[in-house]
Design a protein around this motif. Sequence first.
Motif, mmCIF file in Angstrom:
data_model
loop_
_atom_site.group_PDB
_atom_site.id
_atom_site.type_symbol
_atom_site.label_atom_id
_atom_site.label_comp_id
_atom_site.label_asym_id
_atom_site.label_seq_id
_atom_site.Cartn_x
_atom_site.Cartn_y
_atom_site.Cartn_z
ATOM 1 N N ILE A 42 0.835 -1.200 0.000
ATOM 2 C CA ILE A 42 0.000 0.000 0.000
ATOM 3 C C ILE A 42 0.870 1.250 0.000
ATOM 4 C CG2 ILE A 42 -1.644 1.342 1.373
ATOM 5 C CD1 ILE A 42 -2.845 -1.353 2.270
ATOM 6 N N LEU A 43 1.950 1.242 0.772
ATOM 7 C CA LEU A 43 2.848 2.398 0.799
ATOM 8 C C LEU A 43 3.504 2.635 -0.556
ATOM 9 C CD1 LEU A 43 4.551 2.002 4.272
ATOM 10 C CD2 LEU A 43 3.029 3.824 3.549
ATOM 11 N N TYR A 44 3.958 1.571 -1.210
ATOM 12 C CA TYR A 44 4.570 1.732 -2.531
ATOM 13 C C TYR A 44 3.559 2.253 -3.548
ATOM 14 C CZ TYR A 44 8.861 -0.548 -1.075
ATOM 15 O OH TYR A 44 10.034 -0.856 -0.448
ATOM 16 N N LEU A 45 2.348 1.757 -3.517
ATOM 17 C CA LEU A 45 1.327 2.239 -4.444
ATOM 18 C C LEU A 45 0.942 3.685 -4.162
ATOM 19 C CD1 LEU A 45 -1.001 -0.880 -4.694
ATOM 20 C CD2 LEU A 45 0.506 0.036 -6.460
ATOM 21 N N MET A 46 1.068 4.107 -2.927
ATOM 22 C CA MET A 46 0.699 5.461 -2.540
ATOM 23 C C MET A 46 1.750 6.484 -2.982
ATOM 24 S SD MET A 46 -0.246 6.704 1.309
ATOM 25 C CE MET A 46 1.425 6.614 1.908
ATOM 26 N N ILE A 47 2.997 6.063 -3.152
ATOM 27 C CA ILE A 47 4.086 6.988 -3.479
ATOM 28 C C ILE A 47 3.962 7.532 -4.899
ATOM 29 C CG2 ILE A 47 6.576 7.062 -3.921
ATOM 30 C CD1 ILE A 47 6.916 5.231 -1.524
ATOM 31 N N PHE A 48 3.573 6.724 -5.857
ATOM 32 C CA PHE A 48 3.631 7.115 -7.264
ATOM 33 C C PHE A 48 2.709 8.276 -7.636
ATOM 34 C CE2 PHE A 48 5.462 2.846 -7.346
ATOM 35 C CZ PHE A 48 6.679 3.173 -7.919
ATOM 36 N N PRO A 49 1.476 8.349 -7.163
ATOM 37 C CA PRO A 49 0.679 9.537 -7.491
ATOM 38 C C PRO A 49 1.297 10.830 -6.964
ATOM 39 C CG PRO A 49 -0.755 7.804 -6.698
ATOM 40 C CD PRO A 49 0.656 7.336 -6.491
ATOM 41 N N TYR A 50 1.892 10.782 -5.783
ATOM 42 C CA TYR A 50 2.544 11.976 -5.240
ATOM 43 C C TYR A 50 3.756 12.362 -6.071
ATOM 44 C CZ TYR A 50 -0.412 11.756 -1.129
ATOM 45 O OH TYR A 50 -1.488 11.757 -0.292
ATOM 46 N N LEU A 51 4.516 11.383 -6.535
ATOM 47 C CA LEU A 51 5.663 11.688 -7.386
ATOM 48 C C LEU A 51 5.223 12.300 -8.713
ATOM 49 C CD1 LEU A 51 7.948 8.554 -6.878
ATOM 50 C CD2 LEU A 51 8.309 10.868 -6.024
ATOM 51 N N LEU A 52 4.171 11.768 -9.302
ATOM 52 C CA LEU A 52 3.681 12.304 -10.573
ATOM 53 C C LEU A 52 3.168 13.731 -10.433
ATOM 54 C CD1 LEU A 52 1.844 9.185 -12.003
ATOM 55 C CD2 LEU A 52 3.961 10.193 -12.825
ATOM 56 N N VAL A 53 2.398 13.993 -9.403
ATOM 57 C CA VAL A 53 1.869 15.345 -9.183
ATOM 58 C C VAL A 53 3.006 16.301 -8.852
ATOM 59 C CG1 VAL A 53 0.404 16.740 -7.661
ATOM 60 C CG2 VAL A 53 -0.430 14.566 -8.533
ATOM 61 N N GLY A 54 3.968 15.856 -8.060
ATOM 62 C CA GLY A 54 5.118 16.698 -7.737
ATOM 63 C C GLY A 54 5.931 17.048 -8.975
ATOM 64 N N ALA A 55 6.152 16.072 -9.842
ATOM 65 C CA ALA A 55 6.891 16.326 -11.081
ATOM 66 C C ALA A 55 6.118 17.288 -11.982
ATOM 67 C CB ALA A 55 7.160 15.019 -11.813
ATOM 68 N N LEU A 56 4.810 17.128 -12.043
ATOM 69 C CA LEU A 56 3.977 18.022 -12.846
ATOM 70 C C LEU A 56 4.084 19.459 -12.352
ATOM 71 C CD1 LEU A 56 1.754 18.306 -15.057
ATOM 72 C CD2 LEU A 56 0.103 18.017 -13.215
ATOM 73 N N PHE A 57 3.958 19.660 -11.045
ATOM 74 C CA PHE A 57 4.080 21.009 -10.476
ATOM 75 C C PHE A 57 5.482 21.571 -10.685
ATOM 76 C CE2 PHE A 57 0.339 20.121 -7.593
ATOM 77 C CZ PHE A 57 -0.486 21.028 -8.237
ATOM 78 N N TYR A 58 6.495 20.732 -10.591
ATOM 79 C CA TYR A 58 7.862 21.191 -10.808
ATOM 80 C C TYR A 58 8.021 21.745 -12.222
ATOM 81 C CZ TYR A 58 12.863 20.987 -11.703
ATOM 82 O OH TYR A 58 14.139 21.296 -12.078
ATOM 83 N N PHE A 59 7.534 21.007 -13.216
ATOM 84 C CA PHE A 59 7.678 21.460 -14.598
ATOM 85 C C PHE A 59 6.813 22.678 -14.899
ATOM 86 C CE2 PHE A 59 9.217 17.044 -15.236
ATOM 87 C CZ PHE A 59 10.497 17.386 -15.644
ATOM 88 N N ILE A 60 5.661 22.775 -14.271
ATOM 89 C CA ILE A 60 4.820 23.964 -14.454
ATOM 90 C C ILE A 60 5.511 25.194 -13.883
ATOM 91 C CG2 ILE A 60 2.688 25.081 -13.705
ATOM 92 C CD1 ILE A 60 1.320 22.344 -13.957
ATOM 93 N N ILE A 61 6.036 25.085 -12.676
ATOM 94 C CA ILE A 61 6.724 26.219 -12.055
ATOM 95 C C ILE A 61 7.979 26.574 -12.841
ATOM 96 C CG2 ILE A 61 8.024 26.919 -9.996
ATOM 97 C CD1 ILE A 61 5.945 25.331 -8.359
ATOM 98 N N LYS A 62 8.698 25.577 -13.301
ATOM 99 C CA LYS A 62 9.914 25.817 -14.081
ATOM 100 C C LYS A 62 9.591 26.545 -15.383
ATOM 101 C CE LYS A 62 13.855 23.330 -15.975
ATOM 102 N NZ LYS A 62 14.468 22.026 -16.172
ATOM 103 N N SER A 63 8.522 26.148 -16.062
ATOM 104 C CA SER A 63 8.167 26.804 -17.331
ATOM 105 C C SER A 63 7.647 28.219 -17.102
ATOM 106 C CB SER A 63 7.133 25.979 -18.091
ATOM 107 O OG SER A 63 5.892 25.988 -17.428
ATOM 108 N N ARG A 64 6.925 28.462 -16.008
ATOM 109 C CA ARG A 64 6.442 29.806 -15.702
ATOM 110 C C ARG A 64 7.592 30.748 -15.381
ATOM 111 N NH1 ARG A 64 0.720 29.778 -12.469
ATOM 112 N NH2 ARG A 64 -0.437 28.668 -14.080
ATOM 113 N N ARG A 65 8.572 30.274 -14.636
ATOM 114 C CA ARG A 65 9.735 31.109 -14.331
ATOM 115 C C ARG A 65 10.543 31.419 -15.579
ATOM 116 N NH1 ARG A 65 12.005 28.663 -8.619
ATOM 117 N NH2 ARG A 65 10.211 29.335 -7.367
ATOM 118 N N LYS A 66 10.617 30.459 -16.479
ATOM 119 C CA LYS A 66 11.350 30.638 -17.721
ATOM 120 C C LYS A 66 10.667 31.677 -18.610
ATOM 121 C CE LYS A 66 13.166 27.917 -21.563
ATOM 122 N NZ LYS A 66 13.198 26.573 -22.156
#
Length: 69
Positions: A42-66
């Motif tokens: 359950i813990l391993y399955l729970m990690i992946f959605p958080y990683l995907l959303v975190g990566a999405l926000f990272y790229f959005i913030i990176k593109s906005r700053r650029k």
Amino acid sequence: MKKLVVIILIFSTHFLNAQCAMCKAVVESGDISQAEGLNTGILYLMIFPYLLVGALFYFIIKSRRKNKI
């Protein structure tokens, strides 16, 4: 500071209980290794959605700053 929080969260997964009430009730009637395996899964399955959303926000913030510069 952020790295310290991430390190603490990674190493504290051993103590986390990720079972819902129904899963816990079913597993309590079984073997302890079965319960630990279910909890880890359950813990391993729970990690992946958080990683995907975190990566999405990272790229959005990176593109906005650029675009601002």
